[in-house]
Scaffold this motif. Structure first.
Motif, PDB file in Angstrom:
ATOM      1  N   HIS A 178      -1.740   8.171   2.523  1.00 54.74           N
ATOM      2  CA  HIS A 178      -2.936   7.381   2.216  1.00 54.74           C
ATOM      3  C   HIS A 178      -3.068   6.215   3.193  1.00 54.74           C
ATOM      4  O   HIS A 178      -4.183   5.888   3.646  1.00 54.74           O
ATOM      5  CB  HIS A 178      -2.864   6.863   0.781  1.00 54.74           C
ATOM      6  CG  HIS A 178      -4.003   5.987   0.387  1.00 54.74           C
ATOM      7  ND1 HIS A 178      -5.167   6.482  -0.157  1.00 54.74           N
ATOM      8  CD2 HIS A 178      -4.165   4.625   0.466  1.00 54.74           C
ATOM      9  CE1 HIS A 178      -5.997   5.472  -0.395  1.00 54.74           C
ATOM     10  NE2 HIS A 178      -5.412   4.346  -0.028  1.00 54.74           N
ATOM     11  N   ASP A 205       0.312   3.836  -2.944  1.00 54.31           N
ATOM     12  CA  ASP A 205      -0.463   5.032  -2.613  1.00 54.31           C
ATOM     13  C   ASP A 205       0.237   5.987  -1.653  1.00 54.31           C
ATOM     14  O   ASP A 205      -0.188   7.139  -1.518  1.00 54.31           O
ATOM     15  CB  ASP A 205      -1.812   4.618  -1.989  1.00 54.31           C
ATOM     16  CG  ASP A 205      -2.635   3.786  -2.951  1.00 54.31           C
ATOM     17  OD1 ASP A 205      -2.746   4.189  -4.127  1.00 54.31           O
ATOM     18  OD2 ASP A 205      -3.175   2.739  -2.528  1.00 54.31           O
ATOM     19  N   HIS A 254      -4.488   7.517   6.381  1.00 54.61           N
ATOM     20  CA  HIS A 254      -5.881   7.955   6.243  1.00 54.61           C
ATOM     21  C   HIS A 254      -6.828   6.777   6.025  1.00 54.61           C
ATOM     22  O   HIS A 254      -7.932   6.749   6.575  1.00 54.61           O
ATOM     23  CB  HIS A 254      -6.012   8.933   5.081  1.00 54.61           C
ATOM     24  CG  HIS A 254      -5.496  10.295   5.406  1.00 54.61           C
ATOM     25  ND1 HIS A 254      -5.469  11.310   4.474  1.00 54.61           N
ATOM     26  CD2 HIS A 254      -4.990  10.833   6.542  1.00 54.61           C
ATOM     27  CE1 HIS A 254      -4.966  12.398   5.023  1.00 54.61           C
ATOM     28  NE2 HIS A 254      -4.665  12.129   6.278  1.00 54.61           N
ATOM     29  N   GLN A 255      -6.419   5.813   5.204  1.00 56.74           N
ATOM     30  CA  GLN A 255      -7.341   4.759   4.779  1.00 56.74           C
ATOM     31  C   GLN A 255      -6.977   3.373   5.294  1.00 56.74           C
ATOM     32  O   GLN A 255      -7.788   2.444   5.178  1.00 56.74           O
ATOM     33  CB  GLN A 255      -7.388   4.712   3.239  1.00 56.74           C
ATOM     34  CG  GLN A 255      -7.760   6.023   2.583  1.00 56.74           C
ATOM     35  CD  GLN A 255      -9.154   6.491   2.946  1.00 56.74           C
ATOM     36  OE1 GLN A 255     -10.040   5.672   3.194  1.00 56.74           O
ATOM     37  NE2 GLN A 255      -9.367   7.794   2.975  1.00 56.74           N
ATOM     38  N   LYS A 310       7.126  10.021  -0.505  1.00 56.01           N
ATOM     39  CA  LYS A 310       5.758   9.503  -0.571  1.00 56.01           C
ATOM     40  C   LYS A 310       5.571   8.236   0.254  1.00 56.01           C
ATOM     41  O   LYS A 310       4.600   8.119   0.997  1.00 56.01           O
ATOM     42  CB  LYS A 310       5.342   9.257  -2.026  1.00 56.01           C
ATOM     43  CG  LYS A 310       3.879   8.890  -2.228  1.00 56.01           C
ATOM     44  CD  LYS A 310       3.578   8.764  -3.727  1.00 56.01           C
ATOM     45  CE  LYS A 310       2.241   8.157  -4.012  1.00 56.01           C
ATOM     46  NZ  LYS A 310       1.989   7.997  -5.465  1.00 56.01           N
ATOM     47  N   SER A 311       6.505   7.262   0.158  1.00 53.35           N
ATOM     48  CA  SER A 311       6.335   5.997   0.879  1.00 53.35           C
ATOM     49  C   SER A 311       7.090   5.956   2.200  1.00 53.35           C
ATOM     50  O   SER A 311       6.940   5.003   2.975  1.00 53.35           O
ATOM     51  CB  SER A 311       6.783   4.817   0.009  1.00 53.35           C
ATOM     52  OG  SER A 311       8.167   4.923  -0.288  1.00 53.35           O
ATOM     53  N   GLU A 357       3.908  15.012  -8.729  1.00 47.37           N
ATOM     54  CA  GLU A 357       3.338  14.840  -7.394  1.00 47.37           C
ATOM     55  C   GLU A 357       4.152  15.631  -6.373  1.00 47.37           C
ATOM     56  O   GLU A 357       5.372  15.591  -6.370  1.00 47.37           O
ATOM     57  CB  GLU A 357       3.324  13.358  -7.003  1.00 47.37           C
ATOM     58  CG  GLU A 357       2.350  12.522  -7.828  1.00 47.37           C
ATOM     59  CD  GLU A 357       2.266  11.098  -7.318  1.00 47.37           C
ATOM     60  OE1 GLU A 357       1.182  10.505  -7.426  1.00 47.37           O
ATOM     61  OE2 GLU A 357       3.293  10.582  -6.801  1.00 47.37           O
ATOM     62  N   THR A 398       0.831  -1.210   0.000  1.00 49.26           N
ATOM     63  CA  THR A 398       0.000   0.000   0.000  1.00 49.26           C
ATOM     64  C   THR A 398       0.861   1.253   0.000  1.00 49.26           C
ATOM     65  O   THR A 398       0.567   2.224  -0.711  1.00 49.26           O
ATOM     66  CB  THR A 398      -0.935   0.000   1.231  1.00 49.26           C
ATOM     67  OG1 THR A 398      -1.696  -1.205   1.237  1.00 49.26           O
ATOM     68  CG2 THR A 398      -1.870   1.199   1.188  1.00 49.26           C
ATOM     69  N   LYS A 399       1.919   1.241   0.797  1.00 53.52           N
ATOM     70  CA  LYS A 399       2.828   2.399   0.823  1.00 53.52           C
ATOM     71  C   LYS A 399       3.442   2.643  -0.543  1.00 53.52           C
ATOM     72  O   LYS A 399       3.538   3.780  -1.008  1.00 53.52           O
ATOM     73  CB  LYS A 399       3.949   2.183   1.849  1.00 53.52           C
ATOM     74  CG  LYS A 399       3.571   2.486   3.272  1.00 53.52           C
ATOM     75  CD  LYS A 399       4.779   2.923   4.103  1.00 53.52           C
ATOM     76  CE  LYS A 399       5.955   1.976   3.984  1.00 53.52           C
ATOM     77  NZ  LYS A 399       7.152   2.543   4.666  1.00 53.52           N
ATOM     78  N   PHE A 412      -1.602  16.800   2.169  1.00 51.91           N
ATOM     79  CA  PHE A 412      -2.240  16.136   1.034  1.00 51.91           C
ATOM     80  C   PHE A 412      -1.241  16.000  -0.102  1.00 51.91           C
ATOM     81  O   PHE A 412      -0.241  16.717  -0.158  1.00 51.91           O
ATOM     82  CB  PHE A 412      -3.503  16.883   0.582  1.00 51.91           C
ATOM     83  CG  PHE A 412      -3.253  18.227  -0.054  1.00 51.91           C
ATOM     84  CD1 PHE A 412      -3.208  18.371  -1.440  1.00 51.91           C
ATOM     85  CD2 PHE A 412      -3.082  19.361   0.726  1.00 51.91           C
ATOM     86  CE1 PHE A 412      -2.995  19.600  -2.025  1.00 51.91           C
ATOM     87  CE2 PHE A 412      -2.870  20.600   0.148  1.00 51.91           C
ATOM     88  CZ  PHE A 412      -2.828  20.723  -1.238  1.00 51.91           C
ATOM     89  N   ASP A 459      -9.820  16.965  -0.567  1.00 55.65           N
ATOM     90  CA  ASP A 459     -10.722  15.875  -0.204  1.00 55.65           C
ATOM     91  C   ASP A 459     -11.579  15.547  -1.416  1.00 55.65           C
ATOM     92  O   ASP A 459     -12.442  16.316  -1.798  1.00 55.65           O
ATOM     93  CB  ASP A 459     -11.606  16.293   0.977  1.00 55.65           C
ATOM     94  CG  ASP A 459     -12.385  15.118   1.549  1.00 55.65           C
ATOM     95  OD1 ASP A 459     -12.504  14.104   0.849  1.00 55.65           O
ATOM     96  OD2 ASP A 459     -12.846  15.221   2.694  1.00 55.65           O
ATOM     97  N   HIS A 460     -11.335  14.427  -2.037  1.00 55.30           N
ATOM     98  CA  HIS A 460     -12.020  14.064  -3.276  1.00 55.30           C
ATOM     99  C   HIS A 460     -13.382  13.417  -3.047  1.00 55.30           C
ATOM    100  O   HIS A 460     -13.942  12.828  -3.956  1.00 55.30           O
ATOM    101  CB  HIS A 460     -11.136  13.113  -4.102  1.00 55.30           C
ATOM    102  CG  HIS A 460      -9.957  13.803  -4.692  1.00 55.30           C
ATOM    103  ND1 HIS A 460     -10.022  14.568  -5.821  1.00 55.30           N
ATOM    104  CD2 HIS A 460      -8.665  13.847  -4.279  1.00 55.30           C
ATOM    105  CE1 HIS A 460      -8.822  15.047  -6.104  1.00 55.30           C
ATOM    106  NE2 HIS A 460      -7.986  14.625  -5.188  1.00 55.30           N
TER     107      HIS A 460
END
Length: 998
Positions: free
Chosen positions: A84, A80, A87-88, A185-186, A273, A76-77, A256, A359-360
């Protein structure tokens, strides 16, 4: 014990976090450098907060359960990212979702969510061996949430001769982004470089290309940090920012992943990004605004003075989402909807994308999009549906007010947070009134008129203008006007002058290198010239009008344009083009649309003659008639060969270098590659700041900016910047009683009578009015129009127009600051708005045409100053506005003969001219105009055919005058390019003069 060491500094931070910050001491021996995780803390969190899930995983995978958990986390890392993941969580086929963090809910209504939030494990671990490649290397601090690193820090102590700069260098050169915990990011979300005085942070480590941003509070309006009771100026970092509630709030609601399309040099689109972490002033302003709104509810105004380069779009986006979910201490929603308003007719795409990007979730953000039909029903529906965040233009409310959509709008009992993007003068006019009328709670009750008394209705209308108990305004601007401060500012205890609620000053932004100081490289040129009368008569003219006409004649004179064009193009080629890897761009600011057209033509002529590979674009609105070529008109799209909407992207391409503008692109235009500005326009006050600020955006490789100014003095520009350099202050409060003095002045003109105003108001405010009653408004204003038109004194007419405009603007502003329930003022305001629209314009604008009466005899363009015009601390002046009113009696215009006027102009631009400066263009043109054959050819041929046939004729006339101007001719003939430009100027002047006489 050595208390001056770095280790002691480290221990202080750890102790504070563990004692008061909600942390526990982490165990460095449990760190998995390969994965960049603290696995034991991850397992403990899942087991404590999700026991059923833990048991199911154990049952499904047995002794491999922990390995399976780590595999899913790493997958996942990698896909995303860490943010993420927090959060998820992650998903597993056997149990579904597994959470790895719980964040604080908006309300306290659910005790279970509060308990899960309390179960988060925050750890601070020191001396972490983070790298398999360099196992001896250690990170000073790692902050982790439930076993997942979220921040790293390198600490430095100036007592040992090292500062935050050494920490930054350590990250750049001694820390590899290939290590799991440092990967973009990760890995950890953010990396801090810290000493006792300053903090810097970065979200992406990229070796020597790593870009660290200051994360400082600011000191005395500039960079740095204020003193702190602990002695460490950076103690706010571990005492406040890293403390549990604040830190988890940042991870949940501020951070974000920003994804934007970016084109490479070949035009290929790629996704860029950027992991966004708030800068300190952004975190501070949003936190402070939310705290105040939570405590005080709706009905307040807030002015946020944030400089260009402050990251305003992100600040607005964060604030809008926080306000949309804000609940009071009693767990009641504070606002039903958040409305973001920009006064730009074309919505700021960057702002919209940023708000949506945080926030999408579907339905959170509603855009009022003019491409999807009428704005009024869209806005009315969004308001009625209770959309959480609505993004629209200021004009959208004008479309709703009084429309069919307004009749179905139900705003009863609703509260709104209105975020104003770039609050300034337009927020005090009629469009801003419509916002309050549509959304406001006051003045909504039904009123019955007794015996034709409309005053209760008018009082109702007045109440709709000012401060509303259900509306809170959050106004963002870098350059507030005095009225903006008075409308949105707040009052500190014991002060009678309004102030911004929060400030991130231009000075701090410059010192922190978020924007460039556009005054640092400022050079001025001045044109020196002498004019001569080219007609035998010596007419008597109105002096002021003649001087304006002469100034315009000079500014548009082909030789003036040609000389300045040469300076700009050659300066760009020599000093600018090679900057930014050859991508640096320049803007030319002109004083009118016709000037923009003429400059584009002059630029293209010069560039073509020289064979330079330079692209030139021009920007102006509407169509520009050519005064010298009847029937000829120019448009931006016609001259550029592209659509108007395509210009910003086209200018960003590598084959474009100059953008010549008239009004357009002088505000709100963001092109970081813009390095140099050439100014040929008078700039004053706010216009000077907004125009020159187009240069201040930063980008990689852009080390400075440059301004070359042909019109303004550097000292005058400095004065214009002073009110906005630090905190905006006003000189003295606006006196509301000025509106009564203006009311009296208007009545003194005797163009309208009180009964006419009353008749107008009775028709305008009649709740039973019908469309055909519009005629009553015409009938009520016709007498005033008639008296105005019959006035023989044009200056008195213009004085009335000026006073009426001043009354309307001041009344609109004052009624938003204080409540003035004076129905006579409101009646005159409403009457005056429509009267002003009907007033006939002054024919011809009173301008004189002197082109055929004056010639240019001498001309020289000389550099008059260059260097640093920057402001320094305390170099400020207060904002000023209208402090007095009154009309002056129109006297007789001062008259003077043309020769006298020319003499005064020449004296003003006096210079020690030599014969080499003497310009013979007008003399040669006059000689050619005396030749009837030449004139006939000009009248009957196209311009191209005429110039081809008469190119040699210019040379003949020049030789005929050789005895009078030998130096000029010799100089020109020795320079082929100069001769070609002069020859073309003579032919153009002859052709256009002949066409006018035809």
């Amino acid at each position: 014990m050595n208390i001056h060491t770095e280790r002691t500094f480290q221990d202080i931070i750890k102790a504070t976090l563990c004692a008061a910050g909600g942390y526990t001491q982490g165990d460095r021996t449990t760190f998995d450098a390969e994965r960049g995780l603290f696995p034991s803390s991850i397992f403990r969190f899942i087991q404590t907060t999700q026991p059923d899930t833990w048991d199911a995983l154990q049952k499904a995978y047995g002794p491999k359960a922990e390995t399976r958990i780590l595999e899913r986390i790493m997958e996942t890392k990698a896909k995303d990212g860490t943010l993420h993941l927090l959060h998820q969580g992650f998903r597993d086929i056997t149990v579904g979702q597994v959470r790895l963090a719980y964040f604080q809910p908006n309300t306290g209504l659910n005790p279970d969510t509060a308990a899960r939030y309390a179960a988060n494990i925050l750890e601070v671990t020191d001396e972490v061996h983070h790298s398999l490649r360099t196992p001896k290397d250690r990170l000073d601090l790692v902050l982790s949430l439930n076993g997942i690193p979220v921040a790293t820090a390198e600490l430095k102590n100036s007592f040992t001769g090292q500062t935050v700069a050494n920490a930054v260098k350590q990250y750049k050169f001694d820390r590899s982004p290939k290590d799991a915990v440092l990967a973009f990011k990760s890995g950890a979300l953010v990396h801090f470089a810290v000493d006792g005085s300053e903090v810097y942070m970065a979200t992406k480590l990229a070796g020597k290309a790593t870009f660290f941003l200051p994360f400082n509070r600011g000191r005395d309006g500039g960079a740095g940090n204020p003193d702190h009771p602990s002695g460490h100026r950076t103690a706010y970092l571990w005492e406040d920012v890293w403390a549990k509630d604040r830190w988890l709030d940042i991870i949940q609601r501020f951070m974000f992943l920003d994804r934007k399309e970016d084109k490479d040099d070949k035009g290929k689109v790629k996704i860029k990004e950027t992991l966004i972490f708030p800068r300190y002033h952004q975190l501070d302003v949003v936190t402070a605004l939310i705290a105040d709104a939570k405590a005080t509810g709706a009905g307040n105004n807030y002015l946020i003075q944030h400089s260009a380069g402050s990251g305003k779009s992100n600040s607005i986006a964060w604030l809008s989402h926080r306000l949309a979910g804000l609940h009071s201490a009693e767990d009641q929603r504070v606002f039903d909807s958040v409305i973001i308003i920009t006064d730009r007719r074309v919505l700021d795409a960057q702002l919209q994308e940023t708000v949506f990007g945080i926030d999408h979730k579907s339905g959170i953000v509603e855009r009022i999009d003019p491409t999807k039909g009428s704005k009024s029903p869209q806005l009315a529906k969004a308001l009625n549906d209770g959309k959480q965040i609505i993004v629209c233009t200021l004009q959208s409310f004008s479309a709703v007010w009084g429309s069919e959509a307004h009749t179905v709008l139900d705003q009863s009992g609703k509260r709104f947070a209105v975020i104003v993007d770039e609050a300034h003068g337009s927020q005090h006019g009629t469009a801003a009134e419509d916002v309050r009328k549509v959304l406001g709670a006051e003045g909504k009750e039904a009123i019955e008129i007794a015996d034709g008394d409309i005053d209760p209705l008018i009082v109702n209308a007045i109440r709709q203008k000012g401060k509303q108990p259900n509306l809170s305004f959050f106004a963002f601007t870098a350059t507030p006007k005095k009225r903006t401060v008075e409308t949105f500012g707040h009052y500190l205890p014991g002060s009678n002058e309004p102030q911004p609620f929060h400030v991130y000053s231009m000075r701090q932004a410059i010192e922190e290198k978020f924007i460039h100081d556009v005054l640092k490289g400022y050079t001025t040129y001045k044109a020196f010239y002498r004019l001569e009368k080219t007609i035998e008569d010596d007419p008597e003219l109105e002096k002021k009008k003649a001087q304006k006409a002469i100034a315009r004649f000079m500014s548009l004179h082909p030789h003036n344009l040609a000389q300045k064009t040469e300076v700009m193009v050659e300066h760009y080629r020599t000093h600018v083009r090679q900057r930014l890897g050859g991508r640096a761009k320049a803007m030319v600011v002109t004083s009118s649309r016709l000037h923009a057209v003429r400059y584009q033509q002059a630029f293209q002529t010069y560039i073509d003659a020289k064979g330079y590979d330079l692209g030139v674009l021009v920007a102006f609105s509407g169509s520009v008639p050519d005064p010298d070529m009847p029937g000829e008109e120019y448009t931006e799209t016609g001259m550029n060969g592209i659509k108007e909407s395509e210009l910003p992207e086209k200018f960003g391409q590598d084959d474009q270098h100059f953008l010549i503008v008239a009004e357009k692109y002088q505000t709100g235009f963001d092109q970081p590659l813009l390095h140099t500005m050439y100014v040929d326009k008078r700039l004053q006050d706010l216009a000077a700041v907004q125009t020159l600020s187009r240069l201040n955006r930063t980008t990689s490789g852009k080390d400075d900016t440059f301004v070359l100014d042909f019109v303004n003095e550097a000292d005058d520009i400095k004065e214009a910047f002073k009110p906005y350099f630090e905190t905006a202050e006003i000189d003295e409060p606006t006196d509301p009683n000025m509106i009564y003095r203006l009311h009296s002045d208007l009545e003194g003109f005797q163009y309208f009578w009180a009964q006419e105003v009353q008749t107008f108001a009775e028709a305008f405010y009649d709740p039973k009015r019908r469309p055909q009653d519009q005629g009553k408004l015409y009938a009520a204003t016709d007498p005033a129009i008639g008296r105005f038109t019959e006035e023989p004194d044009e200056d008195r007419q213009e004085e009335f127009r000026k006073t009426l405009t001043q009354f309307l603007r001041l009344y609109a502003a004052i009624t938003q600051m204080v409540r003035i329930e004076d129905t006579d003022l409101e009646k005159l305001y409403t009457f005056g708005r429509l009267l002003r629209a009907r007033l006939p314009k002054r024919e011809g604008g009173g301008a004189l045409a002197i082109d055929g009466d004056v010639g240019l005899e001498y001309y020289r363009l000389k550099k008059t100053s260059e260097g640093d015009a920057s402001l320094t601390q305390g170099d400020v002046v207060p904002l000023s506005g209208t402090t007095s009113v009154g009309t002056s009696a129109a006297g007789e215009p001062e008259m003077a003969q043309l020769s006298e006027i020319l003499g005064s102009v020449n004296q003003r631009f006096n210079f020690d001219f030599s014969d080499a400066d003497k310009l013979a263009v007008d003399q040669w043109a006059a000689d050619m105009m005396a030749d009837e054959g030449v004139v006939a050819q000009a009248r009957t041929n196209s311009y191209e055919n005429f110039t081809m046939a008469n190119a040699d004729a210019v040379m003949e006339k020049a030789f005929e005058r050789n005895e009078r101007n030998p130096e000029v001719l010799a100089k020109l003939l020795g320079n082929a390019d100069a001769w070609a430009m002069v020859r073309d100027a003579v032919l153009k002047a002859v052709y256009e003069s002949a066409q006018r006489r035809h």
